[in-house]
Design a protein around this motif. Sequence first.
Motif, PDB file in Angstrom:
ATOM      1  N   LEU A 167     118.225 110.617 209.227  1.00 29.21           N
ATOM      2  CA  LEU A 167     118.829 109.557 208.435  1.00 29.21           C
ATOM      3  C   LEU A 167     118.694 109.908 206.954  1.00 29.21           C
ATOM      4  O   LEU A 167     117.794 110.641 206.549  1.00 29.21           O
ATOM      5  N   ILE A 168     119.587 109.359 206.161  1.00 30.21           N
ATOM      6  CA  ILE A 168     119.574 109.596 204.720  1.00 30.21           C
ATOM      7  C   ILE A 168     118.456 108.773 204.090  1.00 30.21           C
ATOM      8  O   ILE A 168     118.414 107.549 204.262  1.00 30.21           O
ATOM      9  N   ARG A 169     117.595 109.426 203.377  1.00 31.87           N
ATOM     10  CA  ARG A 169     116.542 108.734 202.628  1.00 31.87           C
ATOM     11  C   ARG A 169     117.020 108.444 201.202  1.00 31.87           C
ATOM     12  O   ARG A 169     116.820 107.377 200.664  1.00 31.87           O
ATOM     13  N   ARG A 170     117.666 109.442 200.605  1.00 28.96           N
ATOM     14  CA  ARG A 170     118.260 109.274 199.276  1.00 28.96           C
ATOM     15  C   ARG A 170     119.570 110.040 199.233  1.00 28.96           C
ATOM     16  O   ARG A 170     119.612 111.212 199.618  1.00 28.96           O
ATOM     17  N   ARG A 171     120.596 109.381 198.754  1.00 28.29           N
ATOM     18  CA  ARG A 171     121.880 110.041 198.510  1.00 28.29           C
ATOM     19  C   ARG A 171     122.242 109.779 197.065  1.00 28.29           C
ATOM     20  O   ARG A 171     122.314 108.634 196.620  1.00 28.29           O
ATOM     21  N   HIS A 172     122.459 110.862 196.333  1.00 32.85           N
ATOM     22  CA  HIS A 172     122.944 110.761 194.960  1.00 32.85           C
ATOM     23  C   HIS A 172     124.307 111.435 194.916  1.00 32.85           C
ATOM     24  O   HIS A 172     124.467 112.548 195.424  1.00 32.85           O
ATOM     25  N   ILE A 173     125.260 110.744 194.305  1.00 32.54           N
ATOM     26  CA  ILE A 173     126.624 111.248 194.208  1.00 32.54           C
ATOM     27  C   ILE A 173     126.924 111.523 192.742  1.00 32.54           C
ATOM     28  O   ILE A 173     126.767 110.635 191.899  1.00 32.54           O
ATOM     29  N   GLU A 174     127.330 112.750 192.454  1.00 31.45           N
ATOM     30  CA  GLU A 174     127.755 113.145 191.102  1.00 31.45           C
ATOM     31  C   GLU A 174     129.260 113.325 191.154  1.00 31.45           C
ATOM     32  O   GLU A 174     129.758 114.284 191.756  1.00 31.45           O
ATOM     33  N   LEU A 175     130.010 112.397 190.533  1.00 30.99           N
ATOM     34  CA  LEU A 175     131.476 112.512 190.501  1.00 30.99           C
ATOM     35  C   LEU A 175     131.902 113.222 189.222  1.00 30.99           C
ATOM     36  O   LEU A 175     131.379 112.950 188.142  1.00 30.99           O
ATOM     37  N   ASP A 176     132.885 114.110 189.360  1.00 32.02           N
ATOM     38  CA  ASP A 176     133.353 114.875 188.209  1.00 32.02           C
ATOM     39  C   ASP A 176     134.280 114.081 187.302  1.00 32.02           C
ATOM     40  O   ASP A 176     134.324 114.338 186.101  1.00 32.02           O
ATOM     41  N   LEU A 177     135.002 113.128 187.858  1.00 32.18           N
ATOM     42  CA  LEU A 177     135.947 112.318 187.093  1.00 32.18           C
ATOM     43  C   LEU A 177     135.877 110.864 187.528  1.00 32.18           C
ATOM     44  O   LEU A 177     135.672 110.591 188.719  1.00 32.18           O
ATOM     45  N   PRO A 178     136.095 109.937 186.622  1.00 29.19           N
ATOM     46  CA  PRO A 178     136.250 108.535 187.055  1.00 29.19           C
ATOM     47  C   PRO A 178     137.614 108.388 187.729  1.00 29.19           C
ATOM     48  O   PRO A 178     138.524 109.174 187.501  1.00 29.19           O
ATOM     49  N   TYR A 179     137.737 107.370 188.539  1.00 30.88           N
ATOM     50  CA  TYR A 179     139.047 107.101 189.165  1.00 30.88           C
ATOM     51  C   TYR A 179     139.301 105.627 189.258  1.00 30.88           C
ATOM     52  O   TYR A 179     138.433 104.823 189.051  1.00 30.88           O
TER      53      TYR A 179
END
Length: 139
Positions: free
Chosen positions: A127-139
């Motif tokens: 299971l995911i303990r921590r997920r961090h998402i880095e997006l390159d552009l806003p949408y």
Amino acid sequence: MSSTMTHRDDIEDVLNRYAHAYDDRDAEGVGATFAEDGELSLRISGGDLVGPWSGRAAVVEMMAATLATQEDQRRHLASTFTLDACDGESARARSYLTLVAVAGGELRVLTTGRYVDELVHGEHGWLIRRRHIELDLPY
């Protein structure tokens, strides 16, 4: 075979289940991929940190609110999966994200980015303990 390779398919599977649940607008399904004390955060274009949402219930609540605002059909395409560490009880992984959407008969690429994940193995599998998402552009 190393424990990293032994667990790789199961770890990649839980991350793919996250994407399918999101694209199916299933907030509870997204939550099912997180540990009870799981956490989700994101950053867009190097801006301020958004979140974290801490605890499975908070992740589900945020996802339900987010999904309620989306009118297009999203597809989260994860690729270039790398399992950086795994000892059989915890793991770290990275993958790229290409986020596409279909609306009004048109396909658009919304953004690209990276997932950085920490996972834990327990009685219900990985299971995911921590997920961090880095997006390159806003949408």
